[in-house]
Design an enzyme around this catalytic site. Sequence first.
Site, PDB file in Angstrom:
ATOM      1  N   ARG A   1     -10.531   8.839 -20.457  1.00  0.00           N
ATOM      2  CA  ARG A   1     -10.532  10.304 -20.340  1.00  0.00           C
ATOM      3  C   ARG A   1      -9.542  10.749 -19.263  1.00  0.00           C
ATOM      4  NH1 ARG A   1     -14.926  14.795 -18.222  1.00  0.00           N
ATOM      5  NH2 ARG A   1     -13.883  16.533 -19.245  1.00  0.00           N
TER       6      ARG A   1
ATOM      7  N   ARG B   1     -23.537  14.259 -13.473  1.00  0.00           N
ATOM      8  CA  ARG B   1     -24.363  13.871 -14.633  1.00  0.00           C
ATOM      9  C   ARG B   1     -25.823  13.821 -14.176  1.00  0.00           C
ATOM     10  NH1 ARG B   1     -22.816   8.042 -16.887  1.00  0.00           N
ATOM     11  NH2 ARG B   1     -21.356   9.203 -18.176  1.00  0.00           N
TER      12      ARG B   1
ATOM     13  N   ASN C   1     -19.343  -2.558 -16.701  1.00  0.00           N
ATOM     14  CA  ASN C   1     -18.416  -1.601 -17.345  1.00  0.00           C
ATOM     15  C   ASN C   1     -17.111  -2.263 -17.775  1.00  0.00           C
ATOM     16  OD1 ASN C   1     -20.283   0.183 -15.787  1.00  0.00           O
ATOM     17  ND2 ASN C   1     -18.911   1.761 -16.597  1.00  0.00           N
TER      18      ASN C   1
ATOM     19  N   LYS D   1     -31.240   0.596 -24.922  1.00  0.00           N
ATOM     20  CA  LYS D   1     -30.656  -0.757 -24.824  1.00  0.00           C
ATOM     21  C   LYS D   1     -31.712  -1.726 -24.275  1.00  0.00           C
ATOM     22  CE  LYS D   1     -27.091  -2.043 -25.650  1.00  0.00           C
ATOM     23  NZ  LYS D   1     -26.443  -2.512 -26.910  1.00  0.00           N
TER      24      LYS D   1
ATOM     25  N   PHE E   1     -14.954   0.058 -29.357  1.00  0.00           N
ATOM     26  CA  PHE E   1     -14.094  -0.431 -28.261  1.00  0.00           C
ATOM     27  C   PHE E   1     -14.226  -1.944 -28.042  1.00  0.00           C
ATOM     28  CE2 PHE E   1     -14.340  -0.799 -23.382  1.00  0.00           C
ATOM     29  CZ  PHE E   1     -13.054  -1.308 -23.277  1.00  0.00           C
TER      30      PHE E   1
ATOM     31  N   ASP F   1     -25.548  -3.941 -18.259  1.00  0.00           N
ATOM     32  CA  ASP F   1     -26.205  -4.044 -16.945  1.00  0.00           C
ATOM     33  C   ASP F   1     -27.062  -2.814 -16.644  1.00  0.00           C
ATOM     34  OD1 ASP F   1     -24.134  -2.220 -16.535  1.00  0.00           O
ATOM     35  OD2 ASP F   1     -23.255  -3.288 -14.820  1.00  0.00           O
TER      36      ASP F   1
ATOM     37  N   TYR G   1     -29.851   6.436 -23.131  1.00  0.00           N
ATOM     38  CA  TYR G   1     -29.019   5.318 -23.591  1.00  0.00           C
ATOM     39  C   TYR G   1     -29.556   3.985 -23.071  1.00  0.00           C
ATOM     40  CZ  TYR G   1     -25.328   1.818 -23.293  1.00  0.00           C
ATOM     41  OH  TYR G   1     -24.629   0.629 -23.330  1.00  0.00           O
TER      42      TYR G   1
ATOM     43  N   THR H   1     -18.979   5.848 -36.922  1.00  0.00           N
ATOM     44  CA  THR H   1     -19.417   7.106 -36.324  1.00  0.00           C
ATOM     45  C   THR H   1     -18.196   7.718 -35.637  1.00  0.00           C
ATOM     46  OG1 THR H   1     -19.882   6.131 -34.161  1.00  0.00           O
ATOM     47  CG2 THR H   1     -21.666   6.041 -35.803  1.00  0.00           C
TER      48      THR H   1
ATOM     49  N   SER I   1     -32.350   3.158 -21.741  1.00  0.00           N
ATOM     50  CA  SER I   1     -33.717   2.777 -22.119  1.00  0.00           C
ATOM     51  C   SER I   1     -33.757   2.239 -23.543  1.00  0.00           C
ATOM     52  CB  SER I   1     -34.690   3.947 -21.930  1.00  0.00           C
ATOM     53  OG  SER I   1     -34.332   5.025 -22.742  1.00  0.00           O
TER      54      SER I   1
HETATM   55  P1  NAD Z   1     -18.378   2.159 -28.836  1.00  0.00           P
HETATM   56  O1  NAD Z   1     -19.168   3.420 -28.831  1.00  0.00           O
HETATM   57  O2  NAD Z   1     -16.926   2.192 -28.513  1.00  0.00           O
HETATM   58  O3  NAD Z   1     -18.505   1.458 -30.280  1.00  0.00           O
HETATM   59  C1  NAD Z   1     -19.696   1.400 -30.986  1.00  0.00           C
HETATM   60  C2  NAD Z   1     -19.376   1.043 -32.440  1.00  0.00           C
HETATM   61  O4  NAD Z   1     -20.621   0.913 -33.160  1.00  0.00           O
HETATM   62  C3  NAD Z   1     -18.563   2.107 -33.174  1.00  0.00           C
HETATM   63  O5  NAD Z   1     -17.523   1.506 -33.918  1.00  0.00           O
HETATM   64  C4  NAD Z   1     -19.568   2.773 -34.091  1.00  0.00           C
HETATM   65  O6  NAD Z   1     -18.989   3.289 -35.300  1.00  0.00           O
HETATM   66  C5  NAD Z   1     -20.528   1.620 -34.379  1.00  0.00           C
HETATM   67  N1  NAD Z   1     -21.871   2.087 -34.755  1.00  0.00           N
HETATM   68  C6  NAD Z   1     -22.634   3.006 -34.104  1.00  0.00           C
HETATM   69  N2  NAD Z   1     -23.794   3.175 -34.756  1.00  0.00           N
HETATM   70  C7  NAD Z   1     -23.780   2.322 -35.813  1.00  0.00           C
HETATM   71  C8  NAD Z   1     -24.700   2.026 -36.840  1.00  0.00           C
HETATM   72  N3  NAD Z   1     -25.897   2.651 -36.909  1.00  0.00           N
HETATM   73  N4  NAD Z   1     -24.379   1.087 -37.762  1.00  0.00           N
HETATM   74  C9  NAD Z   1     -23.181   0.463 -37.693  1.00  0.00           C
HETATM   75  N5  NAD Z   1     -22.249   0.702 -36.752  1.00  0.00           N
HETATM   76  C10 NAD Z   1     -22.549   1.631 -35.812  1.00  0.00           C
HETATM   77  O7  NAD Z   1     -19.159   1.170 -27.882  1.00  0.00           O
HETATM   78  P2  NAD Z   1     -18.621   0.021 -26.908  1.00  0.00           P
HETATM   79  O8  NAD Z   1     -18.297   0.616 -25.602  1.00  0.00           O
HETATM   80  O9  NAD Z   1     -17.622  -0.787 -27.622  1.00  0.00           O
HETATM   81  O10 NAD Z   1     -19.957  -0.829 -26.732  1.00  0.00           O
HETATM   82  C11 NAD Z   1     -20.253  -1.914 -27.615  1.00  0.00           C
HETATM   83  C12 NAD Z   1     -21.513  -2.604 -27.148  1.00  0.00           C
HETATM   84  O11 NAD Z   1     -21.326  -3.104 -25.840  1.00  0.00           O
HETATM   85  C13 NAD Z   1     -22.736  -1.697 -27.093  1.00  0.00           C
HETATM   86  O12 NAD Z   1     -23.858  -2.431 -27.533  1.00  0.00           O
HETATM   87  C14 NAD Z   1     -22.866  -1.345 -25.615  1.00  0.00           C
HETATM   88  O13 NAD Z   1     -24.194  -1.083 -25.268  1.00  0.00           O
HETATM   89  C15 NAD Z   1     -22.366  -2.625 -24.984  1.00  0.00           C
HETATM   90  N6  NAD Z   1     -21.774  -2.494 -23.632  1.00  0.00           N
HETATM   91  C16 NAD Z   1     -20.762  -1.610 -23.411  1.00  0.00           C
HETATM   92  C17 NAD Z   1     -20.162  -1.552 -22.147  1.00  0.00           C
HETATM   93  C18 NAD Z   1     -19.008  -0.618 -21.856  1.00  0.00           C
HETATM   94  O14 NAD Z   1     -18.524  -0.599 -20.728  1.00  0.00           O
HETATM   95  N7  NAD Z   1     -18.492   0.145 -22.814  1.00  0.00           N
HETATM   96  C19 NAD Z   1     -20.633  -2.379 -21.119  1.00  0.00           C
HETATM   97  C20 NAD Z   1     -21.687  -3.275 -21.379  1.00  0.00           C
HETATM   98  C21 NAD Z   1     -22.238  -3.329 -22.652  1.00  0.00           C
HETATM   99  O1  TDX Z   2     -15.186  12.431 -16.784  1.00  0.00           O
HETATM  100  C1  TDX Z   2     -15.917  11.610 -16.216  1.00  0.00           C
HETATM  101  N1  TDX Z   2     -16.003  11.616 -14.850  1.00  0.00           N
HETATM  102  C2  TDX Z   2     -16.772  10.745 -14.151  1.00  0.00           C
HETATM  103  O2  TDX Z   2     -16.816  10.799 -12.911  1.00  0.00           O
HETATM  104  C3  TDX Z   2     -16.686  10.615 -16.941  1.00  0.00           C
HETATM  105  C4  TDX Z   2     -16.616  10.557 -18.438  1.00  0.00           C
HETATM  106  C5  TDX Z   2     -17.456   9.723 -16.218  1.00  0.00           C
HETATM  107  N2  TDX Z   2     -17.511   9.787 -14.869  1.00  0.00           N
HETATM  108  C6  TDX Z   2     -18.295   8.791 -14.122  1.00  0.00           C
HETATM  109  C7  TDX Z   2     -19.690   8.510 -14.618  1.00  0.00           C
HETATM  110  C8  TDX Z   2     -19.874   7.041 -14.253  1.00  0.00           C
HETATM  111  O3  TDX Z   2     -20.272   6.921 -12.891  1.00  0.00           O
HETATM  112  O4  TDX Z   2     -17.585   7.548 -14.280  1.00  0.00           O
HETATM  113  C9  TDX Z   2     -18.483   6.448 -14.397  1.00  0.00           C
HETATM  114  C10 TDX Z   2     -18.256   5.742 -15.720  1.00  0.00           C
HETATM  115  O5  TDX Z   2     -18.670   6.626 -16.740  1.00  0.00           O
HETATM  116  P1  TDX Z   2     -18.732   6.201 -18.294  1.00  0.00           P
HETATM  117  O6  TDX Z   2     -17.374   5.752 -18.735  1.00  0.00           O
HETATM  118  O7  TDX Z   2     -19.403   7.294 -19.043  1.00  0.00           O
HETATM  119  O8  TDX Z   2     -19.611   4.861 -18.235  1.00  0.00           O
HETATM  120  P2  TDX Z   2     -21.116   4.545 -17.730  1.00  0.00           P
HETATM  121  O9  TDX Z   2     -21.992   5.722 -17.831  1.00  0.00           O
HETATM  122  O10 TDX Z   2     -21.006   3.819 -16.439  1.00  0.00           O
HETATM  123  O11 TDX Z   2     -21.556   3.510 -18.918  1.00  0.00           O
HETATM  124  C11 TDX Z   2     -20.604   2.529 -19.402  1.00  0.00           C
HETATM  125  O12 TDX Z   2     -20.868   1.257 -18.877  1.00  0.00           O
HETATM  126  C12 TDX Z   2     -22.021   0.598 -19.291  1.00  0.00           C
HETATM  127  C13 TDX Z   2     -20.620   2.470 -20.936  1.00  0.00           C
HETATM  128  O13 TDX Z   2     -20.371   3.762 -21.456  1.00  0.00           O
HETATM  129  C14 TDX Z   2     -21.934   1.941 -21.430  1.00  0.00           C
HETATM  130  O14 TDX Z   2     -21.899   1.796 -22.848  1.00  0.00           O
HETATM  131  C15 TDX Z   2     -22.169   0.593 -20.795  1.00  0.00           C
HETATM  132  O15 TDX Z   2     -23.443   0.115 -21.144  1.00  0.00           O
END
Ligand code: NAD
Ligand code: TDX
Length: 336
Positions: free
Chosen positions: A195, A275, A181, A156, A12, A126, A152, A36, A154
């Site tokens: 979702r 959760r 987020n 990070k 993403f 965060d 997760y 993955t 821990s």
């Molecule tokens: P994501 O799950 O959408 O993407 C992760 C990507 O990493 C995927 O393309 C996957 O194929 C690849 N990957 C996983 N394991 C791998 C491996 N062993 N080798 C090579 N590639 C691998 O995750 P995201 O939401 O895009 O998050 C990206 C980064 O940002 C992460 O480090 C996450 O901790 C951080 N982050 C995410 C959020 C959020 O809101 N999603 C917020 C803050 C920080």
């Molecule tokens: O169906 C749902 N209903 C719901 O209430 C889902 C999937 C989540 N939730 C809640 C859980 C959280 O309070 O919504 C909030 C956001 O959930 P997620 O999208 O799973 O994110 P969160 O657990 O907050 O973590 C995200 O932000 C920080 C990213 O997945 C992480 O990779 C990032 O580090």
Amino acid sequence: MSRLLVTGGAGFIGSNFVRYLVERTDHSVIVLDKLTYAGNLASIEDLPAERVRFVRGDIADAGLVDGLVGELDGEHDAIVHYAAESHNDNSLSDPRPFLDTNVIGTYTLIEAARRRGTRFHHISTDEVYGDLELGDPARFTESTPYNPSSPYSSTKAASDLLVRAWVRSFGLRATISNCSNNYGPYQHVEKFIPRQITNVLRGVRPKLYGRGENVRDWIHADDHSSAVLAILERGRIGETYLIGADGERSNREVVELILEAMGHPRDDYDLVPDRPGHDLRYAIDSTKLRDELGWTPRFRDFESGLRATVDWYRANESWWAPQKDSAEARYAELGR
Ligand code: NAD
Ligand code: TDX
């Protein structure tokens, strides 16, 4: 112009960053991604081959990583490390891949960067700081003590500490960012906002964990990208920068906004079991990033950013539909 090795560039936030680089800079990119369940080549395959080269592989594969880092120019190029197992719910069902990728994978990358003297930027979250009380004016800063809650977060936190130690002990030229987020296009349908949007598009009611009171601090993925670029260009080596856009909303508020944007009654959702260990609230104080590097977010209006995200999922069903059934099957097993 320089070259960036972007790990997790088919996920993403990584794919949004690669798209941002192609549109707004003249850097070229090597994407290293294992593809993955969370990776999707369709998120970047329309980008020009002369700007973006894709390598499928594991960041814990030391031989592969060393070869790719060896292709970089030690002075001008950099590694930007997004790859991770990123979903809290999955980490509660099976923590092992989180240790392999988030800890051993990061270790493998920083060892290669150390050997080659390569600049390294580590993408973190965060969630390493644990959670805050609802209604508390406090927000996370760079000096908040680490206190992660889930497998997760821990792993990070562990990866952040490895990077810090490599800076101190080996002089690794690294920076770290901890972001709140993210929302926007190309986010996997297992995550909260996609979702619920895709549920509504399929005629299924959104599902709120617990009572929907938990608070997240939302930032658009493009604003995360501009912040990372600012840190790469102007950040001080060894420093940590928190990235956030003052976007605190309760999960219930977000679901109500999605339902409203999609023409449904605001209360057309279900409450489902919570959760385990669910963090209550995250909130970022990004003063350091703003004052030191002059960064500001462009998406200041969460409601309009969310409406644009709804439109993107509506227009790109072929991107998300292949993952929807398997993501929902995983939730069905959890009773959520
Ligand atoms: P994501 O799950 O959408 O993407 C992760 C990507 O990493 C995927 O393309 C996957 O194929 C690849 N990957 C996983 N394991 C791998 C491996 N062993 N080798 C090579 N590639 C691998 O995750 P995201 O939401 O895009 O998050 C990206 C980064 O940002 C992460 O480090 C996450 O901790 C951080 N982050 C995410 C959020 C959020 O809101 N999603 C917020 C803050 C920080
Ligand atoms: O169906 C749902 N209903 C719901 O209430 C889902 C999937 C989540 N939730 C809640 C859980 C959280 O309070 O919504 C909030 C956001 O959930 P997620 O999208 O799973 O994110 P969160 O657990 O907050 O973590 C995200 O932000 C920080 C990213 O997945 C992480 O990779 C990032 O580090």
